[in-house]
Motif scaffolding. Structure first.
Motif, PDB file in Angstrom:
ATOM      1  N   VAL A  66      -0.556   0.886  -2.897  1.00 14.96           N
ATOM      2  CA  VAL A  66      -1.584   1.677  -3.562  1.00 14.96           C
ATOM      3  C   VAL A  66      -0.892   2.794  -4.344  1.00 14.96           C
ATOM      4  O   VAL A  66      -0.244   3.660  -3.759  1.00 14.96           O
ATOM      5  N   SER A  67      -1.034   2.769  -5.679  1.00 20.74           N
ATOM      6  CA  SER A  67      -0.426   3.778  -6.548  1.00 20.74           C
ATOM      7  C   SER A  67      -1.501   4.756  -7.015  1.00 20.74           C
ATOM      8  O   SER A  67      -2.611   4.355  -7.323  1.00 20.74           O
ATOM      9  N   ASP A  68      -1.131   6.023  -7.073  1.00 19.34           N
ATOM     10  CA  ASP A  68      -2.031   7.057  -7.563  1.00 19.34           C
ATOM     11  C   ASP A  68      -1.512   7.522  -8.923  1.00 19.34           C
ATOM     12  O   ASP A  68      -0.493   8.192  -8.993  1.00 19.34           O
ATOM     13  N   PRO A  69      -2.207   7.187 -10.031  1.00 16.60           N
ATOM     14  CA  PRO A  69      -1.703   7.558 -11.355  1.00 16.60           C
ATOM     15  C   PRO A  69      -1.664   9.068 -11.606  1.00 16.60           C
ATOM     16  O   PRO A  69      -0.853   9.534 -12.394  1.00 16.60           O
ATOM     17  N   LYS A  70      -2.511   9.833 -10.903  1.00 13.75           N
ATOM     18  CA  LYS A  70      -2.531  11.287 -11.121  1.00 13.75           C
ATOM     19  C   LYS A  70      -1.302  11.964 -10.544  1.00 13.75           C
ATOM     20  O   LYS A  70      -0.727  12.855 -11.163  1.00 13.75           O
ATOM     21  N   THR A  71      -0.875  11.542  -9.345  1.00 16.67           N
ATOM     22  CA  THR A  71       0.265  12.185  -8.700  1.00 16.67           C
ATOM     23  C   THR A  71       1.564  11.419  -8.911  1.00 16.67           C
ATOM     24  O   THR A  71       2.642  11.977  -8.724  1.00 16.67           O
ATOM     25  N   GLY A  72       1.461  10.120  -9.245  1.00 20.84           N
ATOM     26  CA  GLY A  72       2.654   9.306  -9.419  1.00 20.84           C
ATOM     27  C   GLY A  72       3.209   8.789  -8.104  1.00 20.84           C
ATOM     28  O   GLY A  72       4.305   8.233  -8.067  1.00 20.84           O
ATOM     29  N   ARG A  73       2.476   8.963  -7.012  1.00 25.20           N
ATOM     30  CA  ARG A  73       2.936   8.509  -5.706  1.00 25.20           C
ATOM     31  C   ARG A  73       2.353   7.144  -5.373  1.00 25.20           C
ATOM     32  O   ARG A  73       1.277   6.792  -5.832  1.00 25.20           O
ATOM     33  N   ALA A  74       3.075   6.407  -4.534  1.00 26.59           N
ATOM     34  CA  ALA A  74       2.614   5.102  -4.075  1.00 26.59           C
ATOM     35  C   ALA A  74       2.842   5.010  -2.580  1.00 26.59           C
ATOM     36  O   ALA A  74       3.791   5.594  -2.051  1.00 26.59           O
ATOM     37  N   ARG A  75       1.931   4.284  -1.907  1.00 30.14           N
ATOM     38  CA  ARG A  75       2.127   4.051  -0.482  1.00 30.14           C
ATOM     39  C   ARG A  75       1.778   2.615  -0.151  1.00 30.14           C
ATOM     40  O   ARG A  75       1.003   1.976  -0.866  1.00 30.14           O
ATOM     41  N   GLN A  76       2.368   2.129   0.943  1.00 30.37           N
ATOM     42  CA  GLN A  76       2.216   0.731   1.322  1.00 30.37           C
ATOM     43  C   GLN A  76       1.357   0.644   2.578  1.00 30.37           C
ATOM     44  O   GLN A  76       1.569   1.382   3.538  1.00 30.37           O
ATOM     45  N   ILE A  77       0.380  -0.284   2.553  1.00 30.21           N
ATOM     46  CA  ILE A  77      -0.522  -0.478   3.680  1.00 30.21           C
ATOM     47  C   ILE A  77      -0.454  -1.940   4.095  1.00 30.21           C
ATOM     48  O   ILE A  77      -0.592  -2.828   3.253  1.00 30.21           O
ATOM     49  N   GLU A  78      -0.236  -2.194   5.393  1.00 32.48           N
ATOM     50  CA  GLU A  78      -0.229  -3.569   5.920  1.00 32.48           C
ATOM     51  C   GLU A  78      -1.664  -3.979   6.213  1.00 32.48           C
ATOM     52  O   GLU A  78      -2.399  -3.251   6.883  1.00 32.48           O
ATOM     53  N   VAL A  79      -2.074  -5.142   5.709  1.00 36.35           N
ATOM     54  CA  VAL A  79      -3.438  -5.632   5.890  1.00 36.35           C
ATOM     55  C   VAL A  79      -3.367  -7.005   6.544  1.00 36.35           C
ATOM     56  O   VAL A  79      -2.662  -7.889   6.063  1.00 36.35           O
ATOM     57  N   LYS A  80      -4.116  -7.175   7.659  1.00 38.44           N
ATOM     58  CA  LYS A  80      -4.106  -8.444   8.382  1.00 38.44           C
ATOM     59  C   LYS A  80      -5.535  -8.857   8.738  1.00 38.44           C
ATOM     60  O   LYS A  80      -6.446  -8.039   8.697  1.00 38.44           O
ATOM     61  N   GLY A  81      -5.692 -10.112   9.103  1.00 37.79           N
ATOM     62  CA  GLY A  81      -6.953 -10.605   9.649  1.00 37.79           C
ATOM     63  C   GLY A  81      -8.124 -10.565   8.684  1.00 37.79           C
ATOM     64  O   GLY A  81      -8.024 -10.999   7.544  1.00 37.79           O
TER      65      GLY A  81
END
Length: 115
Positions: A8-23
């Motif tokens: 998930v990237s945030d264009p306003k702050t320039g930060r990105a984070r990763q989320i594990e999604v299962k099921g």
């Protein structure tokens, strides 16, 4: 059961984070295409709208928005995504994946959409 890493990237702050999604959460993403907008509560981010910008398959092949379906093809490419030519005019046949999220996808790239 499908399992994805959603970036998930945030264009306003320039930060990105990763989320594990299962099921069940991952099953809700199957069938979506590049460019589709979905609610962030599907992956645990309530109150946020996310747009799919791309992704990659198990073998590292990138998704292309102009290739319909969830198929893998060897296409003659002259530019990104999937190939960045070192010189202008160069083309190369590369393995890429279609624009639909299937169970063979391991990473989905998204960005937050502000309205």
């Amino acid at each position: 059961m499908p399992e994805f890493k959603v970036v998930v990237s945030d264009p306003k702050t320039g930060r990105a984070r990763q989320i594990e999604v299962k099921g069940r959460q991952a099953e809700a993403l199957l069938g979506l295409k590049i460019g589709d907008i979905f609610d962030g509560s599907l992956i645990g981010l309530p109150g946020v709208k996310l747009m799919i910008t791309g992704g990659s398959g198990k073998a590292g092949e990138p998704m292309r928005p102009d290739l319909p379906g969830g198929v893998k093809r060897r296409l003659l490419l002259s530019g990104p995504p999937g190939y960045h030519p070192p010189e202008k005019g160069m083309r190369k046949r590369k393995l890429v994946r279609g624009n639909v999220i299937t169970e063979e996808i391991v990473q989905i790239n998204t960005k937050i959409v502000y309205e």
